[in-house]
Enzyme design. Structure first.
Site, PDB file in Angstrom:
ATOM      1  N   ASP A 121     -11.014  10.991  13.502  1.00 17.84           N
ATOM      2  CA  ASP A 121     -11.965  11.194  12.400  1.00 17.84           C
ATOM      3  C   ASP A 121     -13.345  10.652  12.754  1.00 17.84           C
ATOM      4  O   ASP A 121     -13.472   9.712  13.539  1.00 17.84           O
ATOM      5  CB  ASP A 121     -11.428  10.491  11.140  1.00 17.84           C
TER       6      ASP A 121
ATOM      7  N   ARG B 189     -19.882  12.563  10.958  1.00 17.69           N
ATOM      8  CA  ARG B 189     -20.818  11.434  10.794  1.00 17.69           C
ATOM      9  C   ARG B 189     -21.480  11.069  12.112  1.00 17.69           C
ATOM     10  O   ARG B 189     -22.654  10.703  12.148  1.00 17.69           O
ATOM     11  CB  ARG B 189     -20.068  10.226  10.195  1.00 17.69           C
ATOM     12  N   TRP B 190     -20.738  11.194  13.191  1.00 22.92           N
ATOM     13  CA  TRP B 190     -21.314  10.937  14.532  1.00 22.92           C
ATOM     14  C   TRP B 190     -22.498  11.877  14.762  1.00 22.92           C
ATOM     15  O   TRP B 190     -23.551  11.463  15.233  1.00 22.92           O
ATOM     16  CB  TRP B 190     -20.233  11.158  15.585  1.00 22.92           C
TER      17      TRP B 190
ATOM     18  N   HIS C 159     -17.876  17.932  16.703  1.00 22.30           N
ATOM     19  CA  HIS C 159     -16.560  18.450  17.105  1.00 22.30           C
ATOM     20  C   HIS C 159     -16.532  18.728  18.609  1.00 22.30           C
ATOM     21  O   HIS C 159     -15.531  18.480  19.276  1.00 22.30           O
ATOM     22  CB  HIS C 159     -16.214  19.718  16.324  1.00 22.30           C
TER      23      HIS C 159
ATOM     24  N   SER D 231      -6.318  19.680   9.581  1.00 25.70           N
ATOM     25  CA  SER D 231      -5.335  19.555   8.504  1.00 25.70           C
ATOM     26  C   SER D 231      -5.317  20.830   7.656  1.00 25.70           C
ATOM     27  O   SER D 231      -6.292  21.596   7.642  1.00 25.70           O
ATOM     28  CB  SER D 231      -5.668  18.354   7.615  1.00 25.70           C
TER      29      SER D 231
ATOM     30  N   ASP E  12      -5.680  20.940   4.631  1.00 30.17           N
ATOM     31  CA  ASP E  12      -6.774  20.805   3.662  1.00 30.17           C
ATOM     32  C   ASP E  12      -8.137  21.107   4.288  1.00 30.17           C
ATOM     33  O   ASP E  12      -9.104  21.370   3.567  1.00 30.17           O
ATOM     34  CB  ASP E  12      -6.773  19.400   3.050  1.00 30.17           C
TER      35      ASP E  12
ATOM     36  N   ARG F 274     -13.103  23.561   4.158  1.00 27.75           N
ATOM     37  CA  ARG F 274     -14.456  23.303   4.648  1.00 27.75           C
ATOM     38  C   ARG F 274     -15.240  24.614   4.748  1.00 27.75           C
ATOM     39  O   ARG F 274     -14.651  25.698   4.684  1.00 27.75           O
ATOM     40  CB  ARG F 274     -14.371  22.625   6.020  1.00 27.75           C
TER      41      ARG F 274
ATOM     42  N   LEU G  63       3.651  13.124  30.038  1.00 27.23           N
ATOM     43  CA  LEU G  63       3.154  12.887  28.679  1.00 27.23           C
ATOM     44  C   LEU G  63       3.483  14.114  27.836  1.00 27.23           C
ATOM     45  O   LEU G  63       3.348  15.239  28.310  1.00 27.23           O
ATOM     46  CB  LEU G  63       1.628  12.674  28.713  1.00 27.23           C
TER      47      LEU G  63
ATOM     48  N   ARG H 262      -6.414   5.410  13.417  1.00 20.33           N
ATOM     49  CA  ARG H 262      -7.402   6.273  12.773  1.00 20.33           C
ATOM     50  C   ARG H 262      -8.784   5.763  13.125  1.00 20.33           C
ATOM     51  O   ARG H 262      -9.094   4.596  12.889  1.00 20.33           O
ATOM     52  CB  ARG H 262      -7.246   6.318  11.251  1.00 20.33           C
TER      53      ARG H 262
ATOM     54  N   ARG I 212      -6.854   5.602   5.520  1.00 16.59           N
ATOM     55  CA  ARG I 212      -5.901   6.438   4.780  1.00 16.59           C
ATOM     56  C   ARG I 212      -5.195   7.378   5.741  1.00 16.59           C
ATOM     57  O   ARG I 212      -5.613   7.542   6.883  1.00 16.59           O
ATOM     58  CB  ARG I 212      -6.619   7.208   3.667  1.00 16.59           C
TER      59      ARG I 212
ATOM     60  N   GLU J 249       3.126   1.090  13.108  1.00 16.06           N
ATOM     61  CA  GLU J 249       2.062   0.093  12.977  1.00 16.06           C
ATOM     62  C   GLU J 249       0.755   0.862  12.784  1.00 16.06           C
ATOM     63  O   GLU J 249       0.496   1.850  13.476  1.00 16.06           O
ATOM     64  CB  GLU J 249       1.973  -0.781  14.242  1.00 16.06           C
TER      65      GLU J 249
HETATM   66  C1  IPE Z   1      -8.169  14.114   8.548  1.00 18.79           C
HETATM   67  O1  IPE Z   1      -9.525  13.899   8.426  1.00 18.79           O
HETATM   68  C2  IPE Z   1      -7.911  15.371   9.338  1.00 18.79           C
HETATM   69  C3  IPE Z   1      -8.275  15.312  10.735  1.00 18.79           C
HETATM   70  C4  IPE Z   1      -8.796  14.295  11.391  1.00 18.79           C
HETATM   71  C5  IPE Z   1      -8.004  16.511  11.460  1.00 18.79           C
HETATM   72  P1  IPE Z   1     -10.354  14.361   7.154  1.00 18.79           P
HETATM   73  O2  IPE Z   1     -11.769  13.977   7.431  1.00 18.79           O
HETATM   74  O3  IPE Z   1     -10.102  15.794   6.862  1.00 18.79           O
HETATM   75  O4  IPE Z   1      -9.715  13.487   5.994  1.00 18.79           O
HETATM   76  P2  IPE Z   1     -10.337  12.951   4.630  1.00 18.79           P
HETATM   77  O5  IPE Z   1     -10.901  14.135   3.920  1.00 18.79           O
HETATM   78  O6  IPE Z   1     -11.411  11.964   4.991  1.00 18.79           O
HETATM   79  O7  IPE Z   1      -9.193  12.294   3.928  1.00 18.79           O
HETATM   80  C1  IPE Z   2     -12.632  14.881  12.161  1.00 19.06           C
HETATM   81  O1  IPE Z   2     -13.964  14.639  11.914  1.00 19.06           O
HETATM   82  C2  IPE Z   2     -12.378  16.285  12.660  1.00 19.06           C
HETATM   83  C3  IPE Z   2     -11.732  17.155  11.669  1.00 19.06           C
HETATM   84  C4  IPE Z   2     -11.325  16.790  10.502  1.00 19.06           C
HETATM   85  C5  IPE Z   2     -11.550  18.532  12.050  1.00 19.06           C
HETATM   86  P1  IPE Z   2     -14.643  15.027  10.546  1.00 19.06           P
HETATM   87  O2  IPE Z   2     -15.183  16.415  10.659  1.00 19.06           O
HETATM   88  O3  IPE Z   2     -13.750  14.790   9.395  1.00 19.06           O
HETATM   89  O4  IPE Z   2     -15.866  13.999  10.527  1.00 19.06           O
HETATM   90  P2  IPE Z   2     -16.383  13.162   9.278  1.00 19.06           P
HETATM   91  O5  IPE Z   2     -15.201  12.415   8.721  1.00 19.06           O
HETATM   92  O6  IPE Z   2     -16.970  14.137   8.319  1.00 19.06           O
HETATM   93  O7  IPE Z   2     -17.401  12.251   9.879  1.00 19.06           O
HETATM   94 MG    MG Z   3     -13.356  13.150   8.250  1.00 15.14          MG
END
Ligand code: IPE
Ligand code: IPE
Ligand code: MG
Length: 250
Positions: free
Chosen positions: A29, A33-34, A46, A74, A76, A80, A140, A193, A199, A212
């Protein structure tokens, strides 16, 4: 008292999963933001994240990791913006084409877990090609979770129970079928994470029963081999009890 056969036997002993070698799962995750912190579009994050995947896979076998499960998309995440979703799918497709020969070279078995029916047919074919080409890898087991939802997987597995009396091992097998793993789902030893959130976001809910948990503020594109090493080091400092009382040695 030991767990009955019906519950799949007692939990594995501390120090790693039954197969030998650790199962580490990572919620990658912080890409968005990066990128934002650098004035770049989210998709640039990405792209940079794909490099972090490569570094992580390189570092994993030396740290005693036998199975590595990465959360890439995910169920969910379909919510996006369409452009971000299509870029993520395209990056994943490119990743498979580019990295399959590398996986073969380095003895890495690549599998994809999650739903397949909502992926583009050409992506489904690329997944199948990658899985077949790397099936002999022993160094692996890299599992990439795409269109993955732990709760949906549990519901699908529950449908397959179909009134039978099955224990935990039986359910783990059905869960494996529900995510196209082709084998029972393995327990997670260490869940990492990145990105600062603490979460699970619907990742491996069954498999993480005794995992863990390790949270780091580092954004995924900045994650390096030494960060993985630090997480594994912290894992080995933890005392896993699986509900028991561990007698002090001596
Ligand atoms: C979880 O990250 C899914 C992946 C890293 C692929 P999200 O950024 O989608 O999760 P929430 O929305 O912060 O819970
Ligand atoms: C995780 O990074 C990658 C995916 C969920 C696909 P995010 O895209 O969720 O990045 P943030 O959490 O918005 O920074
Ligand atoms: Mg995220």
């Amino acid at each position: 008292m030991r767990g009955s056969e019906n519950h799949g036997g007692p939990a594995p002993l501390p120090g790693g999963s039954a197969q030998g070698g650790l199962h580490v799962a990572i919620i990658m995750d912080g890409n968005g933001r990066w990128a934002r912190a650098r004035g770049l579009p989210r998709v640039a994050g990405h792209r940079a994240g794909a490099q972090a995947v490569r570094r992580t896979i390189e570092a994993a076998p030396k740290l005693g990791i036998r199975t590595l499960t990465l959360y890439a998309f995910s169920s969910d995440n379909w919510q996006r913006p369409a452009q971000e979703v299509s870029t993520l799918m395209q990056l994943f497709h490119e990743y498979l084409e580019r990295e399959t020969p590398e996986c073969v070279k380095h003895g890495i078995r690549l599998s994809v877990i999650g739903r397949r029916d909502r992926l583009a047919p050409e992506l489904r074919r690329a997944i199948q090609r990658a899985e077949e080409a790397t099936a002999g890898g022993r160094n692996l087991h890299l599992r990439i979770a795409v269109d993955y939802s732990a709760r949906d997987a549990i519901v699908r597995a529950a449908h397959r129970v179909n009134g039978r009396r099955i224990g935990r091992a039986g359910f783990a097998r059905l869960l494996g079928e529900a995510i196209h793993a082709g084998e029972p789902v393995p327990d997670v030893d260490l869940l990492i994470r990145t990105g600062g959130e603490q979460r699970l976001s619907d990742f491996l809910l069954w498999e993480c029963a005794y995992a863990e948990l390790y949270f780091t503020p580092r954004m995924w594109p900045d994650f390096e081999g030494k960060d993985l090493e630090e997480a594994v080091r912290e894992f080995h400092r933890r005392e896993r009890r699986f509900g028991r009382v561990l007698e002090a040695a001596g």
